[in-house]
Design a protein around this motif. Structure first.
Motif, PDB file in Angstrom:
ATOM      1  N   PRO A 117       0.865  -1.113   0.046  1.00  0.00           N
ATOM      2  CA  PRO A 117      -0.112   0.018   0.015  1.00  0.00           C
ATOM      3  C   PRO A 117       0.754   1.463   0.055  1.00  0.00           C
ATOM      4  O   PRO A 117       1.879   1.264   0.700  1.00  0.00           O
ATOM      5  N   SER A 118       0.476   2.319  -0.780  1.00  0.00           N
ATOM      6  CA  SER A 118       1.611   3.366  -0.953  1.00  0.00           C
ATOM      7  C   SER A 118       1.427   4.052   0.208  1.00  0.00           C
ATOM      8  O   SER A 118       2.164   5.320   0.125  1.00  0.00           O
ATOM      9  N   PHE A 119       0.550   4.006   1.113  1.00  0.00           N
ATOM     10  CA  PHE A 119       0.449   4.992   2.360  1.00  0.00           C
ATOM     11  C   PHE A 119       1.715   4.562   3.387  1.00  0.00           C
ATOM     12  O   PHE A 119       1.897   5.196   4.212  1.00  0.00           O
ATOM     13  N   ASN A 120       2.312   3.493   2.853  1.00  0.00           N
ATOM     14  CA  ASN A 120       3.260   3.096   3.829  1.00  0.00           C
ATOM     15  C   ASN A 120       4.810   3.549   3.447  1.00  0.00           C
ATOM     16  O   ASN A 120       5.458   2.947   2.635  1.00  0.00           O
ATOM     17  N   PRO A 121       5.303   4.300   4.444  1.00  0.00           N
ATOM     18  CA  PRO A 121       6.615   4.769   4.257  1.00  0.00           C
ATOM     19  C   PRO A 121       7.661   3.862   4.168  1.00  0.00           C
ATOM     20  O   PRO A 121       7.739   2.857   4.877  1.00  0.00           O
ATOM     21  N   LEU A 122       8.878   4.085   3.365  1.00  0.00           N
ATOM     22  CA  LEU A 122      10.221   3.319   3.123  1.00  0.00           C
ATOM     23  C   LEU A 122      11.205   3.713   4.161  1.00  0.00           C
ATOM     24  O   LEU A 122      11.006   4.895   4.376  1.00  0.00           O
ATOM     25  N   ILE A 123      12.149   2.892   4.568  1.00  0.00           N
ATOM     26  CA  ILE A 123      13.327   3.394   5.233  1.00  0.00           C
ATOM     27  C   ILE A 123      14.271   3.774   4.252  1.00  0.00           C
ATOM     28  O   ILE A 123      14.777   3.178   3.392  1.00  0.00           O
ATOM     29  N   SER A 124      14.783   4.977   4.528  1.00  0.00           N
ATOM     30  CA  SER A 124      16.205   5.450   3.669  1.00  0.00           C
ATOM     31  C   SER A 124      17.389   4.947   4.205  1.00  0.00           C
ATOM     32  O   SER A 124      17.811   4.971   5.518  1.00  0.00           O
ATOM     33  N   HIS A 125      18.085   4.125   3.564  1.00  0.00           N
ATOM     34  CA  HIS A 125      19.217   3.333   3.990  1.00  0.00           C
ATOM     35  C   HIS A 125      20.526   4.308   3.752  1.00  0.00           C
ATOM     36  O   HIS A 125      20.489   4.572   2.442  1.00  0.00           O
ATOM     37  N   VAL A 126      21.300   4.712   4.657  1.00  0.00           N
ATOM     38  CA  VAL A 126      22.181   5.750   4.370  1.00  0.00           C
ATOM     39  C   VAL A 126      23.793   5.063   4.713  1.00  0.00           C
ATOM     40  O   VAL A 126      23.811   4.193   5.676  1.00  0.00           O
ATOM     41  N   ALA A 127      24.612   5.623   4.079  1.00  0.00           N
ATOM     42  CA  ALA A 127      26.039   5.138   4.154  1.00  0.00           C
ATOM     43  C   ALA A 127      26.790   5.675   5.799  1.00  0.00           C
ATOM     44  O   ALA A 127      27.385   4.727   6.249  1.00  0.00           O
TER      45      ALA A 127
END
Ligand code: TXA
Ligand code: MG
Length: 318
Positions: free
Chosen positions: A56-66
């Motif tokens: 479902p597009s209301f569910n945010p994703l985690i941004s993986h960072v270095a």
């Protein structure tokens, strides 16, 4: 549907960089579970994640960072967030903080929220990929929405077709259960949004008592009642195994058979959880009876996943 190619170790880094630059999806190993990564700056690439997962597009994703520096361009970390980052990054902690105006992660990755989930993963291959990519990678767990999270490259290979450009095989995941998610927002106590691969007590040692998730917090699939589900139905806190069931044991008192941790260690149980549920599913079991697991240590996260896996499959939001 042809399975995506799997590259062993560092052989996958350059092909992955090329695929990501072309807006494609790449499955990456992390110390928790495998992730399905796209360039977080590209809404089009991120849209492919939602489509491939059926999420479902209301569910945010985690941004993986270095690293911490990249985290600080994507989000606003206050002293409490820095203390947690300092203690647990790289590692299985996701911080939800206010999103930075100047961050690269697109709005779709954040599902339009003013906050952002950030994590510096601990797996060396994914750290190498992030360093070389030079920007954030949006990545949910690499499973079709609602199903078990993958802990090996083969799990991902079986679940997806050519919508995934390639899989980087970094071996079986050490932790085997998702990151702990803590929100650190202005004028609010830190909240444990999802128990995960770091215990509540380890987190509280750094930042003090954690409040619970608010019922008004976003209703994400990981927070749906039915989630992380195997095909078989689940019965929790089993003390016996009925004729039509297979048993998933825990601790020294369990009868012979699959056991999450014969010594009763919740870290070992977390690492085995999805793999063993998948194994029992693979045997065609209709019902799985799971023995009780104490709420201590990683037991809180394991019980959270088990309750969701056991919930009626037609249940929607918590
Ligand atoms: O261990 C993990 O966290 C794995 C690996 C791949 O890093 N990722 C993972 O992602 O479990 P996913 O998408 O399956 O679960 C991330 C959870 C979702 O429940 C999402 O709602 C929550 O993080 N989340 C992300 N951004 C958020 C935000 N801004 N506010 C609240 N929750 C957020
Ligand atoms: Mg997930």
């Amino acid at each position: 549907m042809s399975a995506p190619p799997v590259f062993e170790g560092t052989d996958g880094i350059n092909p992955a960089l090329a695929a990501l630059a072309a807006g494609r999806l790449v499955a990456i190993p992390t110390e928790t579970v495998y992730g399905l990564a796209a360039d977080a700056a590209s809404a089009e690439a991120v849209a492919h994640i939602y489509a491939a997962k059926g999420r479902p597009s209301f569910n945010p994703l985690i941004s993986h960072v270095a690293d911490l520096a990249m985290a600080a361009t994507e989000g606003c970390l206050d002293e409490r967030a820095f203390a947690l980052a300092d203690a647990f990054w790289p590692g299985p902690l996701t911080l939800v903080v206010p999103a930075n105006e100047g961050g690269k992660s697109c709005e779709l990755a954040r599902a339009g929220l003013g906050t952002i989930g950030l994590r510096v993963p601990g797996h060396p291959l994914t750290r190498q990929l992030l360093d070389a990519f030079g920007g954030p990678l949006a990545a949910p767990s690499a499973n079709p929405s609602g199903r078990l999270s993958p802990t090996t490259a083969a799990d991902v290979e079986r679940a997806f077709g050519d919508e995934v450009a390639l899989v980087i095989d970094g071996g079986p995941c050490d932790a085997g259960i998702e990151s702990a998610i803590v929100s650190v927002l202005p004028d609010d106590s830190p909240r444990l949004l999802r128990p995960g691969a770091i215990s509540r007590s380890a987190l509280e040692n750094v930042v003090g008592p954690l409040a619970d998730r608010l019922s008004s917090d976003i209703n994400a699939p990981g927070q749906l009642i039915s989630h992380y589900a195997p095909a078989a139905t689940l019965r929790l806190n089993a003390t016996t195994c009925r004729r039509d069931e297979v048993l998933l044991g825990f601790g020294p008192a369990a009868p012979p058979g699959l056991n999450l941790s014969p010594t009763g260690d919740t870290v070992e149980a977390a690492a085995n959880l999805y793999r063993m549920l998948r194994e029992l599913d693979g045997k065609g079991a209709e019902a799985i009876a799971v023995m009780a697991i104490p709420d201590e240590g990683l037991g809180e996260a394991i019980n959270d996943r088990l309750r969701r896996a056991a919930a009626p499959r037609d249940q929607t939001l918590t």
